[in-house]
Scaffold this motif. Sequence first.
Motif, PDB file in Angstrom:
ATOM      1  N   MET A  80      -4.804   3.574   8.015  1.00 26.13           N
ATOM      2  CA  MET A  80      -4.359   4.650   7.146  1.00 26.13           C
ATOM      3  C   MET A  80      -2.849   4.855   7.227  1.00 26.13           C
ATOM      4  O   MET A  80      -2.204   5.193   6.234  1.00 26.13           O
ATOM      5  CB  MET A  80      -5.086   5.945   7.508  1.00 26.13           C
ATOM      6  CG  MET A  80      -6.593   5.880   7.298  1.00 26.13           C
ATOM      7  SD  MET A  80      -7.066   5.530   5.598  1.00 26.13           S
ATOM      8  CE  MET A  80      -6.613   7.064   4.804  1.00 26.13           C
ATOM      9  N   VAL A  81      -2.273   4.642   8.416  1.00 27.65           N
ATOM     10  CA  VAL A  81      -0.816   4.723   8.541  1.00 27.65           C
ATOM     11  C   VAL A  81      -0.161   3.654   7.686  1.00 27.65           C
ATOM     12  O   VAL A  81       0.810   3.909   6.959  1.00 27.65           O
ATOM     13  CB  VAL A  81      -0.392   4.590  10.017  1.00 27.65           C
ATOM     14  CG1 VAL A  81       1.127   4.418  10.118  1.00 27.65           C
ATOM     15  CG2 VAL A  81      -0.843   5.796  10.813  1.00 27.65           C
ATOM     16  N   ALA A  82      -0.696   2.431   7.755  1.00 29.06           N
ATOM     17  CA  ALA A  82      -0.135   1.343   6.957  1.00 29.06           C
ATOM     18  C   ALA A  82      -0.327   1.592   5.465  1.00 29.06           C
ATOM     19  O   ALA A  82       0.551   1.311   4.647  1.00 29.06           O
ATOM     20  CB  ALA A  82      -0.783   0.016   7.358  1.00 29.06           C
ATOM     21  N   ARG A  83      -1.473   2.137   5.100  1.00 32.15           N
ATOM     22  CA  ARG A  83      -1.779   2.367   3.700  1.00 32.15           C
ATOM     23  C   ARG A  83      -0.845   3.401   3.071  1.00 32.15           C
ATOM     24  O   ARG A  83      -0.562   3.368   1.877  1.00 32.15           O
ATOM     25  CB  ARG A  83      -3.218   2.859   3.575  1.00 32.15           C
ATOM     26  CG  ARG A  83      -3.632   3.182   2.143  1.00 32.15           C
ATOM     27  CD  ARG A  83      -4.588   4.350   2.093  1.00 32.15           C
ATOM     28  NE  ARG A  83      -4.869   4.743   0.713  1.00 32.15           N
ATOM     29  CZ  ARG A  83      -5.394   5.894   0.373  1.00 32.15           C
ATOM     30  NH1 ARG A  83      -5.699   6.770   1.295  1.00 32.15           N
ATOM     31  NH2 ARG A  83      -5.615   6.200  -0.878  1.00 32.15           N
ATOM     32  N   GLU A  90      -3.576  -0.837  -4.630  1.00 34.69           N
ATOM     33  CA  GLU A  90      -3.751  -1.970  -3.726  1.00 34.69           C
ATOM     34  C   GLU A  90      -4.709  -1.637  -2.586  1.00 34.69           C
ATOM     35  O   GLU A  90      -4.730  -2.309  -1.560  1.00 34.69           O
ATOM     36  CB  GLU A  90      -2.398  -2.393  -3.145  1.00 34.69           C
ATOM     37  CG  GLU A  90      -1.423  -2.925  -4.177  1.00 34.69           C
ATOM     38  CD  GLU A  90      -0.131  -3.385  -3.542  1.00 34.69           C
ATOM     39  OE1 GLU A  90      -0.067  -3.406  -2.289  1.00 34.69           O
ATOM     40  OE2 GLU A  90       0.810  -3.722  -4.283  1.00 34.69           O
ATOM     41  N   TRP A  91      -5.553  -0.638  -2.807  1.00 37.35           N
ATOM     42  CA  TRP A  91      -6.388  -0.123  -1.718  1.00 37.35           C
ATOM     43  C   TRP A  91      -7.816   0.025  -2.170  1.00 37.35           C
ATOM     44  O   TRP A  91      -8.046   0.509  -3.284  1.00 37.35           O
ATOM     45  CB  TRP A  91      -5.821   1.223  -1.285  1.00 37.35           C
ATOM     46  CG  TRP A  91      -6.736   2.067  -0.450  1.00 37.35           C
ATOM     47  CD1 TRP A  91      -7.543   3.058  -0.897  1.00 37.35           C
ATOM     48  CD2 TRP A  91      -6.945   2.004   0.941  1.00 37.35           C
ATOM     49  NE1 TRP A  91      -8.240   3.627   0.132  1.00 37.35           N
ATOM     50  CE2 TRP A  91      -7.892   2.998   1.272  1.00 37.35           C
ATOM     51  CE3 TRP A  91      -6.428   1.193   1.940  1.00 37.35           C
ATOM     52  CZ2 TRP A  91      -8.324   3.207   2.568  1.00 37.35           C
ATOM     53  CZ3 TRP A  91      -6.864   1.414   3.228  1.00 37.35           C
ATOM     54  CH2 TRP A  91      -7.790   2.409   3.541  1.00 37.35           C
ATOM     55  N   GLU A 290       4.587  15.385   1.792  1.00 33.17           N
ATOM     56  CA  GLU A 290       3.347  15.326   2.559  1.00 33.17           C
ATOM     57  C   GLU A 290       2.280  14.457   1.886  1.00 33.17           C
ATOM     58  O   GLU A 290       1.374  13.953   2.531  1.00 33.17           O
ATOM     59  CB  GLU A 290       2.816  16.738   2.789  1.00 33.17           C
ATOM     60  CG  GLU A 290       3.759  17.588   3.619  1.00 33.17           C
ATOM     61  CD  GLU A 290       3.233  18.996   3.842  1.00 33.17           C
ATOM     62  OE1 GLU A 290       2.049  19.124   4.169  1.00 33.17           O
ATOM     63  OE2 GLU A 290       4.002  19.950   3.690  1.00 33.17           O
ATOM     64  N   ARG A 291       2.393  14.265   0.600  1.00 26.81           N
ATOM     65  CA  ARG A 291       1.397  13.444  -0.105  1.00 26.81           C
ATOM     66  C   ARG A 291       1.517  11.975   0.270  1.00 26.81           C
ATOM     67  O   ARG A 291       0.565  11.220   0.122  1.00 26.81           O
ATOM     68  CB  ARG A 291       1.567  13.609  -1.616  1.00 26.81           C
ATOM     69  CG  ARG A 291       1.304  15.021  -2.137  1.00 26.81           C
ATOM     70  CD  ARG A 291       1.753  15.160  -3.571  1.00 26.81           C
ATOM     71  NE  ARG A 291       3.180  14.889  -3.714  1.00 26.81           N
ATOM     72  CZ  ARG A 291       3.826  14.868  -4.870  1.00 26.81           C
ATOM     73  NH1 ARG A 291       3.161  15.076  -5.990  1.00 26.81           N
ATOM     74  NH2 ARG A 291       5.131  14.626  -4.913  1.00 26.81           N
ATOM     75  N   ARG A 292       2.685  11.561   0.759  1.00 32.17           N
ATOM     76  CA  ARG A 292       2.891  10.158   1.096  1.00 32.17           C
ATOM     77  C   ARG A 292       2.970   9.940   2.596  1.00 32.17           C
ATOM     78  O   ARG A 292       3.399   8.875   3.043  1.00 32.17           O
ATOM     79  CB  ARG A 292       4.190   9.662   0.443  1.00 32.17           C
ATOM     80  CG  ARG A 292       4.180   9.700  -1.075  1.00 32.17           C
ATOM     81  CD  ARG A 292       3.135   8.755  -1.641  1.00 32.17           C
ATOM     82  NE  ARG A 292       3.406   7.372  -1.271  1.00 32.17           N
ATOM     83  CZ  ARG A 292       2.537   6.385  -1.410  1.00 32.17           C
ATOM     84  NH1 ARG A 292       1.314   6.625  -1.869  1.00 32.17           N
ATOM     85  NH2 ARG A 292       2.854   5.148  -1.069  1.00 32.17           N
TER      86      ARG A 292
END
Length: 332
Positions: A80-83, A90-91, A290-292
């Motif tokens: 989730m950190v990487a995403r 792309e997910w 915060e959304r990103r």
Amino acid sequence: MTRTTPPRPLDLAAVFPELAGLSRSVTRLHSRSGMPTVGDSSVGGPLLWPQEEPWPTCTRSHEVYEVVELEAVRAEYRLMVARSSRPEDEWPTPEEQAILERSDPKMIPSPYTDPVPLLPVAQLYARDVPGLPCPEGADLLQILWCPFIDHDDGIPAIHVCWRSAGQVTALLSPLPEPPVIEREDYWPAPCVLHPEQVSEYPAPPQLPAEVRARVDAWQEDTGRYYIQFAVAPGWKIGGWGAVPSDGDYGNPPRCGCGAVTAPLFTIGLGEWNGGDEGGWRPLEDADADERRCYPAVGDGPMIDLGDEQLQIYYCPQSYEHPPVTVRVYQTL
């Protein structure tokens, strides 16, 4: 990076002069996602633990019928950190979907009965944390808990350890850990800290009755909430504590020796509440999107205890007395 609480938008002591002598120092920890080492103050990081000292376990009754693998929780966190830095379209990939499915809770046939190695919650060096309570000769506070939170008495099993960091020569490695935990929300994500000492006032139930009456009238007249300005939210050291969900309403708990305990450590909710008028959001985070962000800015440890917080108290008469743990909430 340091974190700085903005100047208070309302001087409560000017509105309620009786508060002038009730201010207490509290250290906001400002936990942010990172990769702490044993030499760092941290939440959810590795502990400086002596090789010769047994790792604490919980042997209490665990009424748990569903568990999740700890390593799967970690894998999902890393994913989730990487995403968070990738476009939504792309997910997820098939490999990522497999990680998510692996981290789903698994049913077990009966309550979990094995002794449970405790999980590190926090490690705090006195050099980093202003106002950290420590016995003479100690400069390090370590806090662990059982990842099966709801025990037979409804209170998590907490282990508190003070030690002298300089006396730890040979380190325990690897650190023991449970293969499974009750919920992913009970694994403290690794965070570095940016401690900051500020002031706070008592929550309304902790105020003298006549002051509480004035606060209630002021809230009704102004439509503002006293607690938004008075009590520092989030993870913190010291201060006034909060209001126990049960027990002696508005008063700190007592140690088994009968002494009134003092607030040590609060496992709180987020550091601020969106557009909270109290202005607790640090200046350095004012423009954070915060959304990103994952974890969300101001909620690095990602611990979710519902609407409640967890407050750990220590006995001022003796650091050797067991800590007292209560579930708490902040009331308007």
